[in-house]
Motif scaffolding. Structure first.
Motif, PDB file in Angstrom:
ATOM      1  N   PHE A 113      11.505  15.412  11.004  1.00 51.19           N
ATOM      2  CA  PHE A 113      10.985  14.139  10.509  1.00 51.19           C
ATOM      3  C   PHE A 113       9.456  14.161  10.465  1.00 51.19           C
ATOM      4  CE2 PHE A 113       9.309   9.863  11.294  1.00 51.19           C
ATOM      5  CZ  PHE A 113       9.785   9.219  10.157  1.00 51.19           C
ATOM      6  N   GLN A 114       8.831  14.674  11.518  1.00 57.21           N
ATOM      7  CA  GLN A 114       7.368  14.723  11.551  1.00 57.21           C
ATOM      8  C   GLN A 114       6.821  15.638  10.450  1.00 57.21           C
ATOM      9  OE1 GLN A 114       7.129  15.772  15.768  1.00 57.21           O
ATOM     10  NE2 GLN A 114       5.799  13.967  16.063  1.00 57.21           N
ATOM     11  N   VAL A 115       7.478  16.758  10.223  1.00 58.16           N
ATOM     12  CA  VAL A 115       7.042  17.662   9.158  1.00 58.16           C
ATOM     13  C   VAL A 115       7.184  16.974   7.805  1.00 58.16           C
ATOM     14  CG1 VAL A 115       7.506  19.865   8.003  1.00 58.16           C
ATOM     15  CG2 VAL A 115       7.519  19.739  10.500  1.00 58.16           C
ATOM     16  N   SER A 116       8.240  16.189   7.635  1.00 54.12           N
ATOM     17  CA  SER A 116       8.419  15.426   6.399  1.00 54.12           C
ATOM     18  C   SER A 116       7.318  14.388   6.235  1.00 54.12           C
ATOM     19  CB  SER A 116       9.779  14.732   6.394  1.00 54.12           C
ATOM     20  OG  SER A 116      10.808  15.680   6.434  1.00 54.12           O
ATOM     21  N   VAL A 117       6.939  13.741   7.325  1.00 56.52           N
ATOM     22  CA  VAL A 117       5.850  12.758   7.291  1.00 56.52           C
ATOM     23  C   VAL A 117       4.547  13.451   6.883  1.00 56.52           C
ATOM     24  CG1 VAL A 117       4.381  11.272   8.732  1.00 56.52           C
ATOM     25  CG2 VAL A 117       6.875  11.116   8.894  1.00 56.52           C
ATOM     26  N   LEU A 118       4.290  14.613   7.443  1.00 61.25           N
ATOM     27  CA  LEU A 118       3.087  15.386   7.102  1.00 61.25           C
ATOM     28  C   LEU A 118       3.044  15.680   5.604  1.00 61.25           C
ATOM     29  CD1 LEU A 118       0.582  16.978   8.076  1.00 61.25           C
ATOM     30  CD2 LEU A 118       2.108  18.883   8.569  1.00 61.25           C
ATOM     31  N   ALA A 119       4.154  16.126   5.052  1.00 63.07           N
ATOM     32  CA  ALA A 119       4.216  16.417   3.618  1.00 63.07           C
ATOM     33  C   ALA A 119       4.078  15.144   2.784  1.00 63.07           C
ATOM     34  CB  ALA A 119       5.519  17.129   3.280  1.00 63.07           C
ATOM     35  N   ALA A 120       4.736  14.082   3.221  1.00 59.68           N
ATOM     36  CA  ALA A 120       4.698  12.827   2.465  1.00 59.68           C
ATOM     37  C   ALA A 120       3.299  12.222   2.447  1.00 59.68           C
ATOM     38  CB  ALA A 120       5.693  11.828   3.051  1.00 59.68           C
ATOM     39  N   LEU A 121       2.593  12.287   3.564  1.00 56.90           N
ATOM     40  CA  LEU A 121       1.232  11.739   3.608  1.00 56.90           C
ATOM     41  C   LEU A 121       0.324  12.438   2.608  1.00 56.90           C
ATOM     42  CD1 LEU A 121       0.625  11.225   7.434  1.00 56.90           C
ATOM     43  CD2 LEU A 121       0.789   9.461   5.668  1.00 56.90           C
ATOM     44  N   SER A 122       0.433  13.747   2.527  1.00 55.84           N
ATOM     45  CA  SER A 122      -0.385  14.498   1.572  1.00 55.84           C
ATOM     46  C   SER A 122      -0.022  14.136   0.137  1.00 55.84           C
ATOM     47  CB  SER A 122      -0.233  15.993   1.802  1.00 55.84           C
ATOM     48  OG  SER A 122      -0.747  16.331   3.063  1.00 55.84           O
ATOM     49  N   ALA A 123       1.273  13.985  -0.142  1.00 56.59           N
ATOM     50  CA  ALA A 123       1.707  13.631  -1.495  1.00 56.59           C
ATOM     51  C   ALA A 123       1.233  12.230  -1.877  1.00 56.59           C
ATOM     52  CB  ALA A 123       3.226  13.726  -1.596  1.00 56.59           C
ATOM     53  N   VAL A 124       1.338  11.287  -0.957  1.00 56.07           N
ATOM     54  CA  VAL A 124       0.887   9.920  -1.227  1.00 56.07           C
ATOM     55  C   VAL A 124      -0.627   9.900  -1.421  1.00 56.07           C
ATOM     56  CG1 VAL A 124       0.612   7.618  -0.195  1.00 56.07           C
ATOM     57  CG2 VAL A 124       2.834   8.774  -0.099  1.00 56.07           C
ATOM     58  N   ALA A 125      -1.345  10.643  -0.592  1.00 49.76           N
ATOM     59  CA  ALA A 125      -2.806  10.706  -0.742  1.00 49.76           C
ATOM     60  C   ALA A 125      -3.179  11.240  -2.121  1.00 49.76           C
ATOM     61  CB  ALA A 125      -3.412  11.586   0.348  1.00 49.76           C
ATOM     62  N   SER A 126      -2.484  12.259  -2.564  1.00 50.06           N
ATOM     63  CA  SER A 126      -2.755  12.832  -3.877  1.00 50.06           C
ATOM     64  C   SER A 126      -2.524  11.805  -4.978  1.00 50.06           C
ATOM     65  CB  SER A 126      -1.860  14.050  -4.097  1.00 50.06           C
ATOM     66  OG  SER A 126      -2.085  14.606  -5.370  1.00 50.06           O
ATOM     67  N   ALA A 127      -1.423  11.085  -4.895  1.00 57.70           N
ATOM     68  CA  ALA A 127      -1.103  10.084  -5.919  1.00 57.70           C
ATOM     69  C   ALA A 127      -2.105   8.937  -5.937  1.00 57.70           C
ATOM     70  CB  ALA A 127       0.307   9.543  -5.680  1.00 57.70           C
ATOM     71  N   VAL A 128      -2.553   8.515  -4.771  1.00 59.61           N
ATOM     72  CA  VAL A 128      -3.478   7.382  -4.681  1.00 59.61           C
ATOM     73  C   VAL A 128      -4.890   7.780  -5.104  1.00 59.61           C
ATOM     74  CG1 VAL A 128      -4.609   5.821  -3.026  1.00 59.61           C
ATOM     75  CG2 VAL A 128      -2.140   6.176  -2.932  1.00 59.61           C
ATOM     76  N   ILE A 129      -5.279   8.993  -4.798  1.00 57.58           N
ATOM     77  CA  ILE A 129      -6.652   9.438  -5.008  1.00 57.58           C
ATOM     78  C   ILE A 129      -6.904   9.983  -6.405  1.00 57.58           C
ATOM     79  CG2 ILE A 129      -8.338  11.180  -4.263  1.00 57.58           C
ATOM     80  CD1 ILE A 129      -7.046  10.946  -1.460  1.00 57.58           C
ATOM     81  N   ALA A 130      -5.908  10.593  -7.020  1.00 60.03           N
ATOM     82  CA  ALA A 130      -6.112  11.368  -8.243  1.00 60.03           C
ATOM     83  C   ALA A 130      -6.779  10.595  -9.378  1.00 60.03           C
ATOM     84  CB  ALA A 130      -4.786  11.954  -8.714  1.00 60.03           C
ATOM     85  N   LEU A 131      -6.239   9.486  -9.767  1.00 55.57           N
ATOM     86  CA  LEU A 131      -6.778   8.780 -10.932  1.00 55.57           C
ATOM     87  C   LEU A 131      -8.197   8.266 -10.724  1.00 55.57           C
ATOM     88  CD1 LEU A 131      -6.263   7.942 -13.815  1.00 55.57           C
ATOM     89  CD2 LEU A 131      -5.273   5.818 -12.950  1.00 55.57           C
ATOM     90  N   PRO A 132      -8.477   7.500  -9.674  1.00 58.47           N
ATOM     91  CA  PRO A 132      -9.855   7.014  -9.531  1.00 58.47           C
ATOM     92  C   PRO A 132     -10.868   8.129  -9.291  1.00 58.47           C
ATOM     93  CG  PRO A 132      -8.482   6.261  -7.684  1.00 58.47           C
ATOM     94  CD  PRO A 132      -7.591   6.969  -8.652  1.00 58.47           C
ATOM     95  N   LEU A 133     -10.466   9.155  -8.567  1.00 54.99           N
ATOM     96  CA  LEU A 133     -11.390  10.247  -8.291  1.00 54.99           C
ATOM     97  C   LEU A 133     -11.674  11.054  -9.551  1.00 54.99           C
ATOM     98  CD1 LEU A 133     -12.947  11.465  -5.929  1.00 54.99           C
ATOM     99  CD2 LEU A 133     -11.006  12.979  -5.534  1.00 54.99           C
ATOM    100  N   GLY A 134     -10.638  11.297 -10.343  1.00 53.11           N
ATOM    101  CA  GLY A 134     -10.816  12.051 -11.578  1.00 53.11           C
ATOM    102  C   GLY A 134     -11.764  11.366 -12.543  1.00 53.11           C
ATOM    103  N   VAL A 135     -11.631  10.061 -12.678  1.00 55.55           N
ATOM    104  CA  VAL A 135     -12.512   9.290 -13.565  1.00 55.55           C
ATOM    105  C   VAL A 135     -13.951   9.349 -13.074  1.00 55.55           C
ATOM    106  CG1 VAL A 135     -13.036   6.958 -14.377  1.00 55.55           C
ATOM    107  CG2 VAL A 135     -10.680   7.781 -14.379  1.00 55.55           C
TER     108      VAL A 135
END
Length: 188
Positions: free
Chosen positions: A41-63
């Motif tokens: 479960f913790q390893v899944s949380v680690l992976a999920a946090l990175s994926a969510v961070a990528s989704a949240v950050i990508a658009l505003p940072l890219g612009v």
């Protein structure tokens, strides 16, 4: 067929820096399992946090990156990833590594990777003539897919052979090598 020389030395340096930074071994989940004894479960949380961070950050940072000099962004992203990864063996040396630290490193490393990818993609337009961009992009994508498919198994092999701390140092050094290898194109 496009010869490599038509892409230019600055492109080759950018591609080389990208390839070196793409060596990333995806070792954080293995470190969570092997060093910290984390649950699935913790390893899944680690992976999920990175994926969510990528989704949240990508658009505003890219612009935002689109309107800045790209080379400093790429170098800063590489140096940030280097420091983040080095923090893991340092914490291990003092027996202070925690799951929370791995989560923070995972999220910040993802943010730095998104910044690097956005900057390098935009920078590619300044380095390569339009008629050669298909070839240039195909080289970047091939490098990306090789690293995605080979990185985690290589990371696992290195952890088994060298240990977790040494593997993180090797991974950190790849980002340092990438930071040094960026092209010096005037529009960078």
């Amino acid at each position: 067929m496009v010869r490599r020389s038509t892409l230019g030395q600055d492109f080759r340096r950018l591609w080389g820096a990208y390839a070196v930074s793409a060596v990333g071994m995806g070792a954080l989940p293995l470190i969570a399992l092997v060093v910290l004894g984390s649950s699935a479960f913790q390893v899944s949380v680690l992976a999920a946090l990175s994926a969510v961070a990528s989704a949240v950050i990508a658009l505003p940072l890219g612009v935002r990156i689109e309107h800045q000099y790209k080379r400093p962004v790429m170098i800063t992203a590489d140096l940030a990833r280097c420091v983040l990864l080095v923090s893991i063996p340092v914490a291990m040396a003092f027996d202070r590594l925690t799951f929370s630290q791995l989560c923070v490193v995972g999220v910040l490393q993802t943010a730095a990777s998104v910044a690097f990818d956005a900057a390098s993609g935009a920078h590619l337009k300044a380095l390569v003539l339009p008629e050669h961009r298909l070839r240039a992009n195909s080289l970047f994508e091939t490098t990306n897919w090789i690293s995605v498919s080979a990185g985690p198994p290589v990371g696992g092999l290195l952890i088994g052979a060298l240990g977790a701390a040494a593997t993180m140092v090797v991974d950190a050094l790849s980002f340092l090598g990438s930071a040094v290898g960026h092209p010096t194109h005037p529009t960078a």
